[in-house]
Motif scaffolding. Structure first.
Motif, PDB file in Angstrom:
ATOM      1  N   SER A  34       0.128   6.018  10.093  1.00  0.00           N
ATOM      2  CA  SER A  34      -0.797   6.498   9.066  1.00  0.00           C
ATOM      3  C   SER A  34      -0.104   7.544   8.198  1.00  0.00           C
ATOM      4  N   ASP A  35      -0.736   7.876   7.060  1.00  0.00           N
ATOM      5  CA  ASP A  35      -0.200   8.931   6.198  1.00  0.00           C
ATOM      6  C   ASP A  35      -0.106  10.255   6.956  1.00  0.00           C
ATOM      7  N   VAL A  36      -1.104  10.528   7.793  1.00  0.00           N
ATOM      8  CA  VAL A  36      -1.102  11.773   8.571  1.00  0.00           C
ATOM      9  C   VAL A  36       0.118  11.824   9.484  1.00  0.00           C
ATOM     10  N   GLU A  37       0.414  10.724  10.159  1.00  0.00           N
ATOM     11  CA  GLU A  37       1.551  10.701  11.083  1.00  0.00           C
ATOM     12  C   GLU A  37       2.881  10.855  10.347  1.00  0.00           C
ATOM     13  N   LEU A  38       3.032  10.153   9.229  1.00  0.00           N
ATOM     14  CA  LEU A  38       4.279  10.261   8.466  1.00  0.00           C
ATOM     15  C   LEU A  38       4.466  11.674   7.928  1.00  0.00           C
ATOM     16  N   LEU A  39       3.380  12.263   7.447  1.00  0.00           N
ATOM     17  CA  LEU A  39       3.457  13.627   6.931  1.00  0.00           C
ATOM     18  C   LEU A  39       3.772  14.615   8.050  1.00  0.00           C
ATOM     19  N   THR A  45       7.051  20.730  12.572  1.00  0.00           N
ATOM     20  CA  THR A  45       6.277  21.594  13.461  1.00  0.00           C
ATOM     21  C   THR A  45       5.004  22.017  12.749  1.00  0.00           C
ATOM     22  N   GLY A  46       4.094  22.593  13.502  1.00  0.00           N
ATOM     23  CA  GLY A  46       2.846  23.060  12.926  1.00  0.00           C
ATOM     24  C   GLY A  46       2.991  24.430  12.288  1.00  0.00           C
ATOM     25  N   ALA A  47       1.852  25.056  12.012  1.00  0.00           N
ATOM     26  CA  ALA A  47       1.856  26.380  11.386  1.00  0.00           C
ATOM     27  C   ALA A  47       0.585  27.115  11.758  1.00  0.00           C
ATOM     28  N   LYS A  48       0.720  28.401  12.013  1.00  0.00           N
ATOM     29  CA  LYS A  48      -0.421  29.276  12.284  1.00  0.00           C
ATOM     30  C   LYS A  48      -1.317  28.735  13.399  1.00  0.00           C
ATOM     31  N   GLY A  49      -0.690  28.338  14.505  1.00  0.00           N
ATOM     32  CA  GLY A  49      -1.458  27.908  15.658  1.00  0.00           C
ATOM     33  C   GLY A  49      -1.990  26.496  15.590  1.00  0.00           C
ATOM     34  N   GLU A  54      -2.415  18.389  12.811  1.00  0.00           N
ATOM     35  CA  GLU A  54      -3.559  19.097  12.228  1.00  0.00           C
ATOM     36  C   GLU A  54      -3.240  19.609  10.828  1.00  0.00           C
ATOM     37  N   VAL A  55      -2.043  20.140  10.649  1.00  0.00           N
ATOM     38  CA  VAL A  55      -1.635  20.620   9.323  1.00  0.00           C
ATOM     39  C   VAL A  55      -1.575  19.455   8.338  1.00  0.00           C
ATOM     40  N   LEU A  60      -3.818  16.482   3.678  1.00  0.00           N
ATOM     41  CA  LEU A  60      -4.328  15.247   3.080  1.00  0.00           C
ATOM     42  C   LEU A  60      -5.767  15.419   2.597  1.00  0.00           C
ATOM     43  N   HIS A  61      -6.574  16.169   3.345  1.00  0.00           N
ATOM     44  CA  HIS A  61      -7.941  16.453   2.899  1.00  0.00           C
ATOM     45  C   HIS A  61      -7.918  17.235   1.590  1.00  0.00           C
ATOM     46  N   HIS A  62      -6.985  18.182   1.488  1.00  0.00           N
ATOM     47  CA  HIS A  62      -6.838  18.962   0.256  1.00  0.00           C
ATOM     48  C   HIS A  62      -6.467  18.046  -0.913  1.00  0.00           C
ATOM     49  N   CYS A  63      -5.550  17.110  -0.668  1.00  0.00           N
ATOM     50  CA  CYS A  63      -5.133  16.170  -1.714  1.00  0.00           C
ATOM     51  C   CYS A  63      -6.297  15.288  -2.151  1.00  0.00           C
ATOM     52  N   GLU A  64      -7.090  14.837  -1.187  1.00  0.00           N
ATOM     53  CA  GLU A  64      -8.217  13.960  -1.493  1.00  0.00           C
ATOM     54  C   GLU A  64      -9.260  14.690  -2.339  1.00  0.00           C
ATOM     55  N   ALA A  65      -9.450  15.981  -2.049  1.00  0.00           N
ATOM     56  CA  ALA A  65     -10.400  16.773  -2.835  1.00  0.00           C
ATOM     57  C   ALA A  65      -9.896  16.964  -4.265  1.00  0.00           C
TER      58      ALA A  65
END
Length: 224
Positions: A34-39, A45-49, A54-55, A60-65
């Protein structure tokens, strides 16, 4: 910082190994992710816990908005202030990796292939879509073809609102003559989303078809 890194690592390790993005890519190929997995793979690594998954999902939610239905395409048109805000949230290394990955993919999909044969309108559309779909400004492109309708090259001859003064036959056919093109296909995008040909579109097409007849290079089509 160390505490945050332990939380992120633990979150990723809770996933079964077979379900982790990198392992899935190596096992199944990138087209199955999926796009989430590729991204998430680009993020590393993640960020801020939060984990990379999740990041990636939040991004992707931000992009969709920002661009409903556009997916990651919204990241190609970030203004400087938006890019700075993204850097604050993810850090410069992650933002650079994401943008570099997107633009590499864009360039790879838009790169002209010497032996692509454009024998029908659908083939032309599929060839041009990766090159034109993401553009926020109107551009006029010329596809140079050999006698077998195979692509020799693609050139952008103007940017901005399509007018007869901007798209001059001299600019359109200069490279076609130099590269010994047998024919050309003309194309321009509509950032507004309305593909209805304008009066100016029709006038530009008429002038270029006439010029092509004079110099012996046929204009096969004008997509716009």
């Amino acid at each position: 910082m160390k505490g945050e890194r332990r939380v992120v690592t633990a979150s990723l390790k809770r996933l079964p190994e077979a379900d982790r993005p990198r392992e899935r890519l190596l096992r199944l190929g990138p087209e199955k992710l999926s796009d989430v997995e590729l991204l998430a793979i680009l993020l590393g690594t993640g960020a801020k816990g939060r984990s990379a998954i999740e990041v990636a999902r939040d991004l992707l939610h931000h992009c969709e908005a920002k661009d409903p239905g556009g997916g990651l395409r919204a990241l190609l048109h970030l203004r400087e202030a938006e890019r700075s805000e993204l850097v604050k949230g993810l850090g410069p290394a992650k933002v650079c990796t994401i943008l570099a990955g997107l633009h590499l993919g864009l360039r790879a999909s838009a790169a002209p292939l010497r032996r692509v044969e454009l024998s029908n309108p659908r083939a032309v559309f599929e060839f041009l879509a990766p090159r034109l779909a993401h553009l926020s400004q109107e551009q006029f492109h010329v596809i140079l073809l050999n006698a077998k309708n195979q692509v020799i090259d693609v050139e952008c001859v103007s940017e901005g609102t399509l007018t007869a003064s901007l798209v001059h036959p001299r600019e359109v056919f200069r490279t076609a003559i130099r590269r010994s093109a047998h024919a050309v296909i003309l194309a321009h995008n509509h950032p507004s989303g309305d593909p209805t040909p304008s009066r100016e579109d029709r006038e530009v097409t008429r002038r270029l078809v006439q010029a092509g007849r004079v110099i012996g290079i046929e204009v096969l089509d004008h997509l716009g």
